[in-house]
Enzyme design. Structure first.
Site, mmCIF file in Angstrom:
data_model
loop_
_atom_site.group_PDB
_atom_site.id
_atom_site.type_symbol
_atom_site.label_atom_id
_atom_site.label_comp_id
_atom_site.label_asym_id
_atom_site.label_seq_id
_atom_site.Cartn_x
_atom_site.Cartn_y
_atom_site.Cartn_z
ATOM 1 N N ARG A 80 -1.009 3.075 -22.260
ATOM 2 C CA ARG A 80 0.197 2.591 -22.885
ATOM 3 C C ARG A 80 0.507 2.150 -21.114
ATOM 4 O O ARG A 80 0.720 2.395 -20.160
ATOM 5 C CB ARG A 80 1.884 3.085 -23.206
ATOM 6 C CG ARG A 80 3.126 2.594 -23.175
ATOM 7 C CD ARG A 80 4.118 3.039 -23.704
ATOM 8 N NE ARG A 80 4.803 1.811 -23.052
ATOM 9 C CZ ARG A 80 6.332 2.579 -22.519
ATOM 10 N NH1 ARG A 80 6.505 4.003 -22.977
ATOM 11 N NH2 ARG A 80 7.331 1.618 -22.715
ATOM 12 N N HIS A 124 9.386 -3.527 -19.192
ATOM 13 C CA HIS A 124 9.601 -2.433 -18.161
ATOM 14 C C HIS A 124 10.642 -2.045 -17.141
ATOM 15 O O HIS A 124 9.972 -2.277 -16.156
ATOM 16 C CB HIS A 124 8.698 -1.526 -18.045
ATOM 17 C CG HIS A 124 9.001 0.685 -18.104
ATOM 18 N ND1 HIS A 124 7.698 1.145 -19.220
ATOM 19 C CD2 HIS A 124 9.983 1.073 -17.436
ATOM 20 C CE1 HIS A 124 8.548 2.502 -18.482
ATOM 21 N NE2 HIS A 124 9.744 2.357 -17.847
ATOM 22 N N GLU A 170 13.501 1.289 -23.259
ATOM 23 C CA GLU A 170 14.660 2.176 -22.813
ATOM 24 C C GLU A 170 15.757 0.778 -22.535
ATOM 25 O O GLU A 170 15.949 1.132 -21.058
ATOM 26 C CB GLU A 170 14.476 3.221 -21.552
ATOM 27 C CG GLU A 170 12.992 4.382 -22.407
ATOM 28 C CD GLU A 170 13.106 5.480 -21.520
ATOM 29 O OE1 GLU A 170 13.725 5.047 -20.468
ATOM 30 O OE2 GLU A 170 12.576 6.418 -21.755
ATOM 31 N N ASN A 299 10.619 7.142 -26.473
ATOM 32 C CA ASN A 299 10.625 8.385 -25.487
ATOM 33 C C ASN A 299 11.582 9.168 -25.527
ATOM 34 O O ASN A 299 13.006 9.532 -25.594
ATOM 35 C CB ASN A 299 11.398 6.959 -24.418
ATOM 36 C CG ASN A 299 10.096 6.328 -23.907
ATOM 37 O OD1 ASN A 299 8.778 6.074 -24.654
ATOM 38 N ND2 ASN A 299 10.400 5.206 -23.187
ATOM 39 N N TYR A 301 12.296 13.235 -24.032
ATOM 40 C CA TYR A 301 12.388 14.232 -23.434
ATOM 41 C C TYR A 301 13.425 15.205 -23.937
ATOM 42 O O TYR A 301 13.232 16.321 -23.017
ATOM 43 C CB TYR A 301 13.133 13.850 -22.498
ATOM 44 C CG TYR A 301 12.174 12.897 -21.124
ATOM 45 C CD1 TYR A 301 10.536 13.178 -20.611
ATOM 46 C CD2 TYR A 301 12.144 11.035 -21.922
ATOM 47 C CE1 TYR A 301 9.757 11.849 -20.327
ATOM 48 C CE2 TYR A 301 11.011 10.758 -21.328
ATOM 49 C CZ TYR A 301 9.760 10.937 -20.584
ATOM 50 O OH TYR A 301 8.829 9.853 -19.991
ATOM 51 N N GLU A 378 6.568 7.688 -25.123
ATOM 52 C CA GLU A 378 6.971 9.240 -24.081
ATOM 53 C C GLU A 378 7.389 9.914 -24.264
ATOM 54 O O GLU A 378 8.355 10.304 -25.443
ATOM 55 C CB GLU A 378 7.840 8.338 -22.713
ATOM 56 C CG GLU A 378 7.624 6.782 -21.797
ATOM 57 C CD GLU A 378 8.141 7.010 -21.324
ATOM 58 O OE1 GLU A 378 9.367 7.148 -20.068
ATOM 59 O OE2 GLU A 378 8.111 5.739 -20.619
#
Length: 478
Positions: A80, A124, A170, A299, A301, A378
């Protein structure tokens, strides 16, 4: 639920890794590229760690063949990457830059030559600075047509070879730091402008997806959402209500619009009362309905834990951008919620909660609420990696982080989540926006730091060989 036996990963699972143009490419002013907002913002003193920027980054623009050869050696099934909008349209619109299109043509062809599926991110964060100067970029509805034109150019050029596309990356994280914390451009603190810019971005996302249906009818597209599932700190009903507020305002606000084309009712009513609701014009809600995705890119985390926050309570606190553990502060919205450290979880040096089960929780929530496939676009661990003797990097902590999250992916698949693929963040080390080059994420160490480009040598970490084996066994050897 606890499963006695687990389903294997799908046969054609996309084992991947990810990057973003500004964070890896460098060549910031080469071959006709115009400046992005980040080319300008990072030059303002004090905005980034040690003044680091992406002028050279890790020089992927000139070394993409070397990097793709390493991807092929690893056995990567998908990569990606994002296309730099000002590399295609230096002024954001008008005359197209053929050299920019040719770079991505060459990149895509090189990936396909090594049987690596290209996953193209349309945006992005690196909006052309010319559009910032002309009309404020994401604060003007003019950007909807300019972004759509850029997307159509990419669809027509690459749609015959690229079948997986990410629309906006995001949006929630980028606009939060742009308009709430002032850590990203435009660097202001204005909650009303935050909601207005987000609405415009939602419209641009929907318009781009509507166009995608015409130009790439056999492709799949969806946004990448920075997803941090909410938890309550305790079972105190006030904490439960704070958690419900957080889930509505920090997750449903974006996902409901992406997936259903509607704003969630309770947050919208609150924003109307506060004078913060976005301006909705005639035709907006109809356009949002046309932007429904084929998958939800997440994404992931960390999860975030919340507790009750009174009307005179905590607002925005200090953000940890140095890697000094414990330096981050609790944040919140008075009257809605405030964040708290989860006592059951360890954290990274950047104070991010390490919660593999939270990934499973999040995917299940998306599956149950939206009935759409999930693509992990991600997931990774940023840490201080050390280059040791004989060019070795022993990043066992990264292996454990990724392994534990992939174990939960396998659990989620058995739960019933339709998981398309998993892209680690990232393949090589890269510029970590505000954190410089000290916060390393890659399977491949890049020999540079904030002040010295050194030789930019690529060095395979221990995690490189671990992920290579994971891919070879289709996730059986985690």
């Amino acid at each position: 639920m606890i499963h006695k036996e687990l389903t294997s990963f799908p046969t054609h699972f996309l084992w991947g890794s990810a990057s973003a143009a500004y964070q890896v490419e460098g060549a910031w002013d080469e071959d006709g590229k115009g400046p992005s907002v980040w080319d300008v913002f990072t030059k303002i003193p004090g905005k980034t760690y040690m003044g680091s920027n992406g002028d050279v980054a890790v020089d992927h623009y000139h070394r993409y063949k070397e990097d793709i050869a390493l991807m092929a050696q690893m056995g990567l099934k998908a990569y990606r990457f994002s296309v730099s909008w000002p590399r295609i349209y230096p002024q954001g619109k008008g005359e197209v830059n053929e050299a920019g299109l040719q770079f991505y043509d060459d990149l895509i062809n090189e990936l396909l030559a090594h049987q690596i599926e290209p996953v193209l991110t349309l945006y992005h964060w690196d909006v052309p600075y010319a559009l910032v100067e002309e009309y404020g970029a994401w604060e003007s509805r003019q950007i909807i047509d300019d972004f759509n034109n850029n997307c159509i150019t990419l669809y027509k050029r690459f749609g015959d070879r690229v079948k997986y596309w990410v629309s906006l990356n995001e949006q929630n994280y980028n606009t939060h730091h742009g308009f709430i914390t002032a850590l990203h451009p435009p660097g202001v603190q204005d909650r009303k402008r935050f909601y207005e810019a987000n609405h415009i971005a939602f419209l641009a996302n929907a318009k781009a997806i509507e166009s995608f249906r015409t130009y790439v009818p056999d492709g799949k597209i969806g946004p990448s959402f920075a997803y941090s599932p909410a938890y309550p700190l305790t079972s105190d009903p006030k904490d439960i209500l704070a958690y419900e507020n957080a889930e509505e305002f920090t997750n449903h606000w974006w996902l409901d619009v992406y997936c259903w084309g509607i704003y969630p009712q309770i947050p919208y009513r609150y924003l109307l009362e506060q004078g913060l609701a976005p301006t909705i014009q005639e035709g907006d809600l109809e356009l949002l309905q046309k932007g429904r995705p084929d998958f939800v890119g997440i994404n992931y985390y960390q999860t975030i834990t919340y507790e009750f926050n009174p009307l005179d309570g905590v607002a925005e606190g200090r953000f940890n951008s140095t890697g000094k553990k414990g330096s981050g502060e609790e944040t919140g919205v008075p009257g809605l919620y405030k964040t708290m450290r989860n006592p059951h979880l360890e954290t990274s040096n950047w104070d991010w909660a390490i919660d593999p089960i939270g990934l499973r929780v999040g995917m299940r929530r998306i599956t149950s609420r939206y009935q759409l496939p999930v693509f992990i676009t991600e997931n990774g661990l940023g840490e201080f990696d050390r280059l040791e003797e004989n060019d070795t990097v022993h990043d066992d902590y990264r292996i454990e982080y990724l392994r534990s999250h992939l174990e939960q992916c396998k659990q989620a698949i058995h739960d019933g989540v339709d998981l398309i693929g998993y892209c680690s963040w990232s393949f090589t080390d890269l510029l970590s926006w505000l954190n410089g080059y000290q916060k390393r994420y890659g399977f491949v160490y890049v020999n540079r730091d904030e002040t010295d480009e050194r030789d930019l040598r690529r060095i395979k970490k221990k995690s490189f060989y671990w992920y290579q084996d994971v891919i070879r066994t289709n996730g059986e050897n985690l």
